[in-house]
Design a protein around this motif. Sequence first.
Motif, PDB file in Angstrom:
ATOM      1  N   UNK A  37     -13.467  18.442 -28.684  1.00  0.00           N
ATOM      2  CA  UNK A  37     -12.287  18.390 -29.547  1.00  0.00           C
ATOM      3  C   UNK A  37     -12.487  17.326 -30.619  1.00  0.00           C
ATOM      4  N   UNK A  38     -12.068  17.645 -31.844  1.00  0.00           N
ATOM      5  CA  UNK A  38     -12.139  16.726 -32.968  1.00  0.00           C
ATOM      6  C   UNK A  38     -10.755  16.588 -33.586  1.00  0.00           C
ATOM      7  N   UNK A  39     -10.511  15.451 -34.225  1.00  0.00           N
ATOM      8  CA  UNK A  39      -9.286  15.286 -35.006  1.00  0.00           C
ATOM      9  C   UNK A  39      -9.632  14.700 -36.373  1.00  0.00           C
ATOM     10  N   UNK A  40      -8.649  14.520 -37.203  1.00  0.00           N
ATOM     11  CA  UNK A  40      -8.867  14.026 -38.556  1.00  0.00           C
ATOM     12  C   UNK A  40      -8.522  12.570 -38.752  1.00  0.00           C
ATOM     13  N   UNK A  41      -8.523  11.801 -37.689  1.00  0.00           N
ATOM     14  CA  UNK A  41      -8.200  10.378 -37.781  1.00  0.00           C
ATOM     15  C   UNK A  41      -9.173   9.682 -38.728  1.00  0.00           C
ATOM     16  N   UNK A  42      -8.618   8.889 -39.656  1.00  0.00           N
ATOM     17  CA  UNK A  42      -9.463   8.121 -40.568  1.00  0.00           C
ATOM     18  C   UNK A  42      -9.290   6.624 -40.300  1.00  0.00           C
ATOM     19  N   UNK A  43     -10.071   5.811 -40.998  1.00  0.00           N
ATOM     20  CA  UNK A  43     -10.064   4.363 -40.754  1.00  0.00           C
ATOM     21  C   UNK A  43      -8.681   3.755 -40.991  1.00  0.00           C
ATOM     22  N   UNK A  44      -7.950   4.258 -41.978  1.00  0.00           N
ATOM     23  CA  UNK A  44      -6.607   3.732 -42.243  1.00  0.00           C
ATOM     24  C   UNK A  44      -5.671   3.994 -41.067  1.00  0.00           C
ATOM     25  N   UNK A  45      -5.828   5.150 -40.432  1.00  0.00           N
ATOM     26  CA  UNK A  45      -4.992   5.477 -39.277  1.00  0.00           C
ATOM     27  C   UNK A  45      -5.184   4.483 -38.143  1.00  0.00           C
ATOM     28  N   UNK A  46      -6.399   3.992 -37.993  1.00  0.00           N
ATOM     29  CA  UNK A  46      -6.716   3.096 -36.881  1.00  0.00           C
ATOM     30  C   UNK A  46      -6.043   1.734 -37.004  1.00  0.00           C
ATOM     31  N   UNK A  47      -5.561   1.396 -38.188  1.00  0.00           N
ATOM     32  CA  UNK A  47      -4.890   0.103 -38.381  1.00  0.00           C
ATOM     33  C   UNK A  47      -3.386   0.196 -38.157  1.00  0.00           C
ATOM     34  N   UNK A  48      -2.884   1.388 -37.891  1.00  0.00           N
ATOM     35  CA  UNK A  48      -1.448   1.612 -37.723  1.00  0.00           C
ATOM     36  C   UNK A  48      -1.099   1.626 -36.239  1.00  0.00           C
ATOM     37  N   UNK A  49      -0.470   0.565 -35.779  1.00  0.00           N
ATOM     38  CA  UNK A  49      -0.162   0.440 -34.342  1.00  0.00           C
ATOM     39  C   UNK A  49       0.891   1.428 -33.860  1.00  0.00           C
ATOM     40  N   UNK A  50       1.569   2.111 -34.760  1.00  0.00           N
ATOM     41  CA  UNK A  50       2.573   3.091 -34.333  1.00  0.00           C
ATOM     42  C   UNK A  50       1.947   4.440 -33.993  1.00  0.00           C
ATOM     43  N   UNK A  51       0.665   4.611 -34.214  1.00  0.00           N
ATOM     44  CA  UNK A  51       0.009   5.905 -33.954  1.00  0.00           C
ATOM     45  C   UNK A  51      -0.400   6.005 -32.479  1.00  0.00           C
ATOM     46  N   UNK A  52       0.611   6.148 -31.634  1.00  0.00           N
ATOM     47  CA  UNK A  52       0.347   6.202 -30.197  1.00  0.00           C
ATOM     48  C   UNK A  52      -0.312   7.516 -29.780  1.00  0.00           C
ATOM     49  N   UNK A  53      -0.318   8.506 -30.674  1.00  0.00           N
ATOM     50  CA  UNK A  53      -1.041   9.743 -30.390  1.00  0.00           C
ATOM     51  C   UNK A  53      -2.538   9.489 -30.247  1.00  0.00           C
ATOM     52  N   UNK A  54      -3.016   8.397 -30.841  1.00  0.00           N
ATOM     53  CA  UNK A  54      -4.434   8.042 -30.709  1.00  0.00           C
ATOM     54  C   UNK A  54      -4.780   7.655 -29.274  1.00  0.00           C
ATOM     55  N   UNK A  55      -3.790   7.161 -28.532  1.00  0.00           N
ATOM     56  CA  UNK A  55      -4.016   6.846 -27.113  1.00  0.00           C
ATOM     57  C   UNK A  55      -4.305   8.135 -26.336  1.00  0.00           C
ATOM     58  N   UNK A  56      -3.575   9.180 -26.660  1.00  0.00           N
ATOM     59  CA  UNK A  56      -3.822  10.473 -26.011  1.00  0.00           C
ATOM     60  C   UNK A  56      -5.194  10.998 -26.414  1.00  0.00           C
ATOM     61  N   UNK A  57      -5.555  10.853 -27.685  1.00  0.00           N
ATOM     62  CA  UNK A  57      -6.872  11.301 -28.143  1.00  0.00           C
ATOM     63  C   UNK A  57      -7.971  10.594 -27.356  1.00  0.00           C
ATOM     64  N   UNK A  58      -7.817   9.310 -27.148  1.00  0.00           N
ATOM     65  CA  UNK A  58      -8.817   8.555 -26.384  1.00  0.00           C
ATOM     66  C   UNK A  58      -8.873   9.044 -24.943  1.00  0.00           C
ATOM     67  N   UNK A  59      -7.716   9.286 -24.354  1.00  0.00           N
ATOM     68  CA  UNK A  59      -7.675   9.744 -22.962  1.00  0.00           C
ATOM     69  C   UNK A  59      -8.369  11.100 -22.794  1.00  0.00           C
TER      70      UNK A  59
END
Length: 162
Positions: A37-59
């Motif tokens: 699975x791939x997503x479109x997360x970019x470097x700017x997204x990684x600095x936004x602490x409200x993007x808790x969907x990234x926790x699911x992506x990591x899991x």
Amino acid sequence: RDDTYISNAGMACYACKTHLYTALNTVASDAPAGATLFNGTNADDLTDETRVGLLAAAAFEVRSPLSGATKEEVRRVAKHLGLRNWDYAAAPCLRSRLALGVEATESHLRLIAASEEQVRRVLGLSLKENMRVRMLSRGRGMVELEGNLLKGREKEIETVVK
């Protein structure tokens, strides 16, 4: 029904992405050689602490091949490749327009979508222009526009406000 998503208390994106990645993994399990699975997360997204969907992506071990590039860099590459949406405004999910604590119900999401269509139509805004309708607590709403979009549109804005 997912109460974490509906309550919209700060973990709705995590709940939504968990459902999404679970469904995609189910489909991917039928692939002959498996799937990644791939997503479109970019470097700017990684600095936004409200993007808790990234926790699911990591899991779910979702890969983010664009994570080393800023949003502007991704746009430049998209333009170079001739993608016609290279300069479209960001289009996050409708749930992100709800203030924390405002329930993510179907009726609320439909109201946001209809409101954004109405504002775009009345103001003559294209998909390249940033505009959001936010639903706040106690039934209040707010329209967000870039400052340059207000010039010369006073009459149209009065129509939207009424």
